[in-house]
Design an enzyme around this catalytic site. Structure first.
Site, PDB file in Angstrom:
ATOM      1  N   ASP A 137     -15.544   2.462   3.674  1.00 35.68           N
ATOM      2  CA  ASP A 137     -15.369   1.113   3.716  1.00 35.68           C
ATOM      3  C   ASP A 137     -16.373   0.003   3.404  1.00 35.68           C
ATOM      4  OD1 ASP A 137     -12.608   1.651   4.550  1.00 35.68           O
ATOM      5  OD2 ASP A 137     -13.209   2.027   6.835  1.00 35.68           O
TER       6      ASP A 137
ATOM      7  N   ARG B 271       0.841  -1.099   0.045  1.00 37.98           N
ATOM      8  CA  ARG B 271       0.092   0.090  -0.011  1.00 37.98           C
ATOM      9  C   ARG B 271       0.767   1.185  -0.108  1.00 37.98           C
ATOM     10  NH1 ARG B 271      -4.760  -0.600   4.278  1.00 37.98           N
ATOM     11  NH2 ARG B 271      -5.422   1.170   3.146  1.00 37.98           N
TER      12      ARG B 271
ATOM     13  N   LYS C 149      -7.171   0.219  -1.022  1.00 35.46           N
ATOM     14  CA  LYS C 149      -7.412  -0.496   0.537  1.00 35.46           C
ATOM     15  C   LYS C 149      -6.763  -1.472   0.502  1.00 35.46           C
ATOM     16  CE  LYS C 149      -9.887   2.969   1.507  1.00 35.46           C
ATOM     17  NZ  LYS C 149      -9.543   3.871   2.757  1.00 35.46           N
TER      18      LYS C 149
ATOM     19  N   SER D 112      -8.854  11.628   3.044  1.00 35.72           N
ATOM     20  CA  SER D 112      -8.204  10.363   3.797  1.00 35.72           C
ATOM     21  C   SER D 112      -8.234  10.741   5.190  1.00 35.72           C
ATOM     22  CB  SER D 112      -6.721   9.926   3.346  1.00 35.72           C
ATOM     23  OG  SER D 112      -6.314   9.189   4.112  1.00 35.72           O
TER      24      SER D 112
ATOM     25  N   GLN E 220      -6.848   8.948   7.381  1.00 34.20           N
ATOM     26  CA  GLN E 220      -5.681   8.381   7.801  1.00 34.20           C
ATOM     27  C   GLN E 220      -4.635   9.649   7.725  1.00 34.20           C
ATOM     28  OE1 GLN E 220      -4.788   4.934   5.817  1.00 34.20           O
ATOM     29  NE2 GLN E 220      -6.284   3.634   7.070  1.00 34.20           N
TER      30      GLN E 220
ATOM     31  N   ARG F 172     -10.342  -3.179  -4.027  1.00 37.27           N
ATOM     32  CA  ARG F 172     -11.689  -3.451  -3.707  1.00 37.27           C
ATOM     33  C   ARG F 172     -12.478  -3.462  -5.000  1.00 37.27           C
ATOM     34  NH1 ARG F 172     -11.949  -1.410   2.527  1.00 37.27           N
ATOM     35  NH2 ARG F 172     -10.994  -3.087   3.593  1.00 37.27           N
TER      36      ARG F 172
HETATM   37  C1  S3P Z   1      -9.575   5.039   8.539  1.00 36.50           C
HETATM   38  C2  S3P Z   1      -9.565   5.860   7.276  1.00 36.50           C
HETATM   39  C3  S3P Z   1     -10.160   5.226   6.002  1.00 36.50           C
HETATM   40  C4  S3P Z   1     -10.790   4.028   6.156  1.00 36.50           C
HETATM   41  C5  S3P Z   1      -9.936   2.998   7.158  1.00 36.50           C
HETATM   42  C6  S3P Z   1      -9.927   3.673   8.399  1.00 36.50           C
HETATM   43  C7  S3P Z   1      -9.281   5.699   9.752  1.00 36.50           C
HETATM   44  O1  S3P Z   1      -8.897   5.225   5.174  1.00 36.50           O
HETATM   45  O2  S3P Z   1     -10.800   3.074   4.928  1.00 36.50           O
HETATM   46  O3  S3P Z   1     -10.422   1.887   7.203  1.00 36.50           O
HETATM   47  O4  S3P Z   1      -9.534   5.201  10.624  1.00 36.50           O
HETATM   48  O5  S3P Z   1      -8.859   6.880   9.803  1.00 36.50           O
HETATM   49  P1  S3P Z   1      -8.469   6.374   4.370  1.00 36.50           P
HETATM   50  O6  S3P Z   1      -7.818   7.560   5.273  1.00 36.50           O
HETATM   51  O7  S3P Z   1      -7.207   6.056   3.627  1.00 36.50           O
HETATM   52  O8  S3P Z   1      -9.420   6.558   3.756  1.00 36.50           O
END
Ligand code: S3P
Length: 449
Positions: free
Chosen positions: A326, A129, A353, A174, A176, A357
């Site tokens: 998700d 990833r 992901k 995102s 994250q 997906r």
């Molecule tokens: C998440 C953010 C999402 C999600 C992941 C959990 C998080 O990812 O798909 O399962 O806890 O911040 P992305 O930030 O890559 O969209």
């Protein structure tokens, strides 16, 4: 843990009506954040309802490696003795984030503004990833990254010895990336500012405020600007983790698919940054009643009463993608049994992901007799109507828990059983999935028995 061992093939047989109460486990996103912010506070944070899936256990182990004392006291009951902002010590060994992009990316952010180094790895899925989405912004704080080609793990992050605050516009929606920047901003002097054009899940902002950080969120028609003042002393918290709406999606959608079903899923988050699936299902004609709306663990929740429904295909707009990112695998399953086509727009992020997906769902659905189409950024499922999906094939899950659970739900409502090559990854987010679904009446069997 990078390797979950021998694959566990599993078969889902067409099932009778699903009935009962589905108590899904704690929210994965909130569980990671509770451990990480607990480790950055001074003193003891107590957590109840923590998800004990492998992803979160890997984050707990990582926080120990960075110097926090993390202990389990009972099912879902944990404490974290934090070392304070800037107090992380250098891990003695490689930090193994297993399957978890959230764990890896948030922890990289959290350590990037400390004068320590850490090497991160994960399983085959995580090692494939993209990490440049994190290493680019943390470089602005002064951190350096040495990884494999194309910014892949294993990767060493050399934290900034004199971090500077950053102003950053997210190049993709995102949570994250947003969270990694905010966590890095904690140990930088002055104000770190993040701008997101589309609202992504806001658990980091909510929890940072709860821990006493100075954080201001401004919403305009153009997006959200989040301003964090660095170097706060975070105050330990008691955190009650609410149930995971992304896990709730599986029993909810299975009940919609299987004739005669009537289930209740208590305490499902109605946080607008997480509830796009439920909006979509209602548009498709789902019989879902949102009972007892209330607040739990700082999140708006409701009990969902869900009954079997004959659904109609819809177009899911791109601006809803972040709030259900998700949930597209299980939506694709529901769409296969709807009347008419369902088109999902703006879903490019699904390609990076735990697996690609879009590709994984398209292949598995086609093998089970459903027509799909895809572009880089969209997916269309041609619904066959209630009870009309043939099934009968085995699907490859590519170390992806949500692909595994989605295809097991598909098999509950198809004409012939559906198999998956490996149910092992389900452990990462929803260890009780098989028992919980069987308790509602689903027929899930180890395929080799
Ligand atoms: C998440 C953010 C999402 C999600 C992941 C959990 C998080 O990812 O798909 O399962 O806890 O911040 P992305 O930030 O890559 O969209």
């Amino acid at each position: 843990m990078s390797d979950h061992g021998t694959p566990t093939p599993m078969t889902s047989r067409p099932s009778g009506a699903l009935q009962g109460i589905a108590n899904v486990p704690g929210d994965k996103s909130i569980s990671h954040r509770a451990l990480i912010l607990g480790a950055m506070a001074v003193g003891e944070t107590r957590i109840t309802g923590l998800l004990e899936g492998q992803d979160v256990l890997d984050t707990a182990a990582a926080m120990r490696a960075f110097g926090a004392r993390v202990e389990q006291h009972g099912p879902g009951e944990w404490s974290v003795h934090g070392v304070g902002v800037g107090g992380f010590r250098e891990p003695e060994d490689v930090v193994d984030c297993g399957n978890s992009g959230t764990g890896a990316r948030l922890i990289m952010g959290a350590m990037a503004s400390s004068d320590i180094s850490a090497t991160f790895t994960g399983d085959a899925s995580l090692r494939s990833r993209p990490m440049s989405r994190i290493t680019d912004p943390i470089a602005l704080f002064g951190a350096r990254a040495h990884g494999r080609e194309n910014g892949r793990l294993p990767m060493t992050i050399v934290g900034a010895s004199n971090p500077v605050p950053v102003v950053y516009t997210l190049p993709m929606p995102s949570a994250q990336v947003k969270s990694a920047v905010l966590l890095a901003g904690l140990n930088a002097p002055g104000q770190t500012v993040v701008f997101e054009a589309e609202a992504t899940r806001d658990h980091t902002e909510r929890m940072l405020a709860g821990f006493g950080a100075e954080i201001v969120v401004e919403e305009t028609s153009k997006g959200r600007t989040i301003t964090l003042t660095g170097q706060p002393e975070l105050i330990p918290q008691d955190i009650a983790v609410p149930r995971d709406p992304s896990s709730a999606a599986f029993p909810v959608c299975a009940a919609l698919l299987v004739k005669g079903s009537d289930i209740t899923v208590p305490g499902v988050s109605q946080n607008p940054t997480r509830n796009g699936l439920y909006t979509t299902l209602v548009e498709m004609g789902a019989n879902i009643i949102f009972e007892n709306p209330r607040e739990e663990g700082g999140e708006p929740v409701a009990d969902l009463r869900v009954r079997y429904s004959e659904l109609t295909g819809v177009t899911v707009p791109a601006d809803r993608a972040a709030s259900m990112i998700d949930e597209y695998p299980i939506l694709a399953v529901v769409a296969a049994s709807a009347s008419g086509k369902t088109t999902m727009l703006g879903v490019k992020e699904l390609r990076v992901k735990e697996s690609d997906r879009i590709a994984a769902m398209a292949l598995g659905l086609q093998a089970n007799g459903v027509k799909t189409e895809e572009t880089d950024d969209t997916m269309t499922v041609h619904g066959m109507g209630p009870g009309q999906v043939p099934g009968g094939a085995s699907c490859t899950t590519h170390l992806d828990h949500r692909i595994a659970m989605a295809f097991l739900c598909l098999g509950m409502g198809t004409q012939s059983p559906v198999s998956i090559d490996d149910a092992g990854p389900i452990e990462t987010s929803f260890p009780e999935f098989v028992t919980l679904m069987a308790g509602l009446g689903a027929q899930l069997v180890r395929a080799n028995r």
